[in-house]
Scaffold this active site. Structure first.
Site, PDB file in Angstrom:
ATOM      1  N   ASP A  57       0.864  -1.170   0.000  1.00 41.67           N
ATOM      2  CA  ASP A  57       0.000   0.000   0.000  1.00 41.67           C
ATOM      3  C   ASP A  57       0.907   1.229   0.000  1.00 41.67           C
ATOM      4  O   ASP A  57       2.110   1.146   0.245  1.00 41.67           O
ATOM      5  CB  ASP A  57      -0.949  -0.009   1.195  1.00 41.67           C
ATOM      6  CG  ASP A  57      -2.258   0.722   0.898  1.00 41.67           C
ATOM      7  OD1 ASP A  57      -2.264   1.596  -0.006  1.00 41.67           O
ATOM      8  OD2 ASP A  57      -3.264   0.440   1.555  1.00 41.67           O
ATOM      9  N   TRP A  58       0.305   2.391  -0.253  1.00 38.66           N
ATOM     10  CA  TRP A  58       1.068   3.626  -0.477  1.00 38.66           C
ATOM     11  C   TRP A  58       2.038   3.889   0.684  1.00 38.66           C
ATOM     12  O   TRP A  58       1.634   4.182   1.798  1.00 38.66           O
ATOM     13  CB  TRP A  58       0.102   4.796  -0.641  1.00 38.66           C
ATOM     14  CG  TRP A  58       0.745   6.111  -0.950  1.00 38.66           C
ATOM     15  CD1 TRP A  58       1.561   6.842  -0.135  1.00 38.66           C
ATOM     16  CD2 TRP A  58       0.626   6.868  -2.151  1.00 38.66           C
ATOM     17  NE1 TRP A  58       1.959   7.998  -0.742  1.00 38.66           N
ATOM     18  CE2 TRP A  58       1.389   8.047  -1.990  1.00 38.66           C
ATOM     19  CE3 TRP A  58      -0.066   6.671  -3.348  1.00 38.66           C
ATOM     20  CZ2 TRP A  58       1.483   9.026  -2.979  1.00 38.66           C
ATOM     21  CZ3 TRP A  58       0.025   7.654  -4.336  1.00 38.66           C
ATOM     22  CH2 TRP A  58       0.788   8.808  -4.158  1.00 38.66           C
TER      23      TRP A  58
END
Length: 739
Positions: free
Chosen positions: A281-282
């Site tokens: 994820d980011w």
């Protein structure tokens, strides 16, 4: 072919069918890997965002330089056939000329917006949910994008967590069926088709159980709960062919998911034999430093790649660290090769080595985006997503002979809020408000009156007087209340999930006029609205319904579509009950009624029961359940029971009913829930029509994870329950499983 690949690579293999899912692709991957330097391999493991202060990525010389040097495998937030082609052209200037993957958060529609995923889940209509994802995939692929970061398959039982809007609710079985439908919708007939995009099952794993409903928070749970409740939707997505997985921000029992070998290596790539790739994820790889799990980016990169995170989304940890880690013999080249191989495989399957620009077709994009067909699909999905919570005195459907309708509330004329969180903004977008939808419906026959009454979060009641006067002039009042689109979603956790501001006071003031009142609640999560639930005769939960929201609401209000939605999450009476879900475990001192509280598992100040239960949802017609029959009441491990009953539409409207089958294992080696959804059917019946409905019960439906986390069924006594909601069981019967 010759334009896109270096001559040495062309000699390595004759490229005949880049779409074939066979051993030929593996040989082609081997050929590419042999030609790549270590730096080029590491480059494939990096993903940057294309959107920043400089505007399009083509305006950013630093990012373009990395692309041309082969330091990127993927970009997110780059869209449009023309723009993706420009960026891909830069990638074709790299030595290896390996095409980029373009990813985008296509959560509930691309150009045409569909209802938020939690709303779609309320339809319990798997075919329509698959079609919604299919439309989104066609539009997305036509814009040069190869990959969506959806579906989110996290089980969520805490409506304080804003991201409940992005998933399918609280139930493992329903969530698993929806996960499969959405993956099939996004990927269509298979990767490589020009109307298919890669799905991404997220967030692996248990992100939906963040402590206190606070986004990005830790998760602490037993292995049994993990396997029985939170992992099955991911396995369903994998079995449906999900091309990619995304790991999650949370820690799980003290280990960040991004660096969690047990989740990614042991379960996903080991036990489940997953051949796709995992994207972080980011920034989550770098965030392991904040967790206190890694000292610096180099250590974070080492932990992540060893744990099974193949692609680094925006933490910039892999690119500066992995080569040195290989040189220092902390990370093996074989580990790098495995990650690269997984990413290259998807690029071959998409056909990008054959033609890097095959998805970037401007003419196809113009034809596909925002078509009448796509908007019609959005309207149909929106109608099916609406849940009729209450309808006393047959307030609904509204008569088409009404002379004056008052439309009141801060969301009555809102267009942008209908789009909902996690949607894609477009210039000159066409979103239909409730007011516009009603105007489209009634035309000149009925006068629409309007008053805002208050803002979403107002503390002032200065607009109430005008709203009351407008209400007094009308034959019926429709009130639009709830949340704005930025109140539920990522990073939108709340401790107070009551209707914001003074909106419920506005509802009270309008109700006091004595006029018939219909309340439409628009939100991305279950809200608390006890006074409204107790006193207003008609309530519909309309969530955020997308491009055709207003038209869908109008169709349901006037009975042109008979609502059939059912809640995919339990609605609590207060935040103090959370987490609250229907399939809770039996206790040693159960409270069997709201009056039975003395030394029982109960509250002093509140009933245990929810305001609206999982599976609840009304119709304008009524349904009768009768004549339950089991083919046998004793089942062996290799046998099946055929269950049948009669469902009759006993009202005056045609309608759909979601028939829900629940089971209870009465005595087991592990305490079992009081009931579990194990099957359902959505049945359409004409007024007065009856149908015989059948289900099959086998060993699989009776299986669970035991104390040793082994999946299987145990001999014993079971209860079968069939009903219209988890708390409205109409038919039940006991049966026995024997060895």
């Amino acid at each position: 072919m010759k334009k896109y690949l270096p001559f040495a690579l062309l000699l390595a293999f004759p490229f005949t069918d880049a779409l074939a899912q066979d051993k030929k692709i593996e040989k082609k991957i081997d050929s590419v890997l042999k030609l790549m330097t270590l730096d080029e391999k590491i480059g494939q493991l990096n993903q940057y965002t294309g959107g920043d202060a400089t505007g399009p990525i083509t305006n950013n010389p630093n990012k373009l330089k990395d692309i041309k040097e082969g330091k990127l495998g993927s970009l997110l937030n780059v869209k449009g056939a023309a723009e993706t082609r420009k960026v891909q052209e830069a990638a074709m200037q790299s030595r290896m000329k390996i095409p980029l993957l373009f990813g985008l958060d296509v959560i509930h529609g691309y150009r045409v917006t569909f209802p938020i995923p939690l709303a779609e889940a309320a339809s319990w209509d798997l075919a329509e949910m698959e079609n919604a994802a299919r439309v989104a995939a066609r539009e997305t692929a036509a814009s040069g994008v190869h990959w969506t970061f959806a579906p989110m398959v996290d089980i969520a039982r805490d409506p304080r967590w804003g991201r409940v809007m992005e998933g399918a609710g609280e139930d493992t079985y329903l969530g698993s069926q929806i996960a499969k439908a959405r993956v099939h919708g996004f990927q269509g007939k298979g990767l490589g088709n020009l109307d298919a995009i890669m799905a991404c099952a997220k967030h692996f794993a248990a992100y939906g159980a963040a402590i206190a409903g606070r986004d990005y928070n830790a998760v602490d749970m037993s292995e049994h709960t993990l396997w029985e409740t939170y992992l099955p939707p991911f396995k369903a997505a994998l079995d449906a062919g999900a091309a990619t997985f995304m790991n999650s921000f949370n820690t799980l029992n003290g280990i960040p998911a991004t660096g969690n070998t047990y989740l990614q290596r042991d379960i996903l790539k080991g036990k489940w034999k997953y051949t796709g790739f995992v994207v972080s994820d980011w920034g989550s790889i770098g965030e392991m430093i904040n967790h206190g799990y890694a000292k610096n980016k180099s250590e974070a990169a080492e932990l992540a790649i060893k744990a099974g995170s193949d692609m680094d989304m925006e933490s910039r940890s892999y690119l500066p660290s992995l080569a040195k880690l290989v040189q220092d013999k902390k990370v093996s080249v074989a580990l790098i090769d495995d990650a690269v191989r997984r990413i290259l495989r998807k690029k071959f399957e998409l056909g990008l080595f054959d033609d890097p620009y095959r998805f970037s077709n401007v003419e196809r994009e113009k034809k596909e985006l925002n078509s009448a067909e796509n908007r019609a699909a959005s309207l149909k999905m929106a109608e099916k997503s609406i849940v009729l919570l209450k309808n006393e005195k047959q307030t609904l459907p509204l008569s088409k002979d009404l002379k004056k309708i008052a439309v009141i509330g801060p969301l009555a004329k809102s267009e942008k809020d209908m789009q909902g969180f996690w949607s894609i903004a477009w210039e000159n977008d066409k979103l239909v408000s409730l007011y516009e939808g009603l105007k489209n419906k009634v035309g000149d026959k009925t006068e629409l009156l309007y008053a805002k009454g208050c803002g979403i979060s107002d503390s002032s009641k200065t607009g109430f007087a005008e709203a009351v006067e407008v209400a007094k002039q009308a034959d019926v009042v429709i009130i639009a209340a709830g949340e704005t689109l930025d109140m539920s979603g990522e990073a939108k956790s709340k401790t107070n999930i009551h209707i914001p501001g003074v909106q419920e006071d506005l509802i009270k003031a309008i109700q006091a006029t004595g006029k018939p009142v219909v309340v439409l609640l628009m939100a991305g999560r279950p809200l608390i609205f006890n006074w409204t639930a107790d006193n207003v005769p008609a309530i519909m939960y309309t969530w955020w319904l997308g491009s055709e929201a207003g038209n869908a609401m109008a169709n349901v209000l006037f009975g042109d579509y008979n609502p059939a939605g059912k809640l995919p999450m339990t609605f609590p009476r207060s935040e103090g009950q959370i987490p609250l879900y229907y399939n809770y475990l039996s206790t040693g001192r159960p409270s069997n009624s709201d009056k039975d509280r003395n030394y029982k598992s109960a509250y002093l100040d509140s009933p245990n029961s929810p305001r609206f239960a999982f599976g609840h949802g009304l119709s304008y017609t009524t349904f009768d359940y009768s004549a339950l029959s089991l083919s046998k009441t004793q089942l062996t491990m290799n046998d099946k029971i055929n269950v049948s009953f009669t469902l009759k539409n006993t009202g005056k409207y045609d309608g759909e009913e979601v028939v829900q089958l629940y089971l209870q294992d009465k005595f087991a080696s592990v305490v079992r829930p009081v009931k579990e959804l194990k099957d359902f059917q959505k049945v359409s019946l004409k007024a007065g029509e009856a149908k015989n409905i059948s289900f099959t019960i086998d060993k699989e439906k009776l299986s669970f994870y035991n104390q040793q986390l082994k999946w299987g069924a145990e001999a014993g006594d079971f209860k079968l329950m069939i009903g219209t909601a988890s708390d409205k069981i109409k038919l039940e019967k006991d049966f026995t499983l024997t060895n």
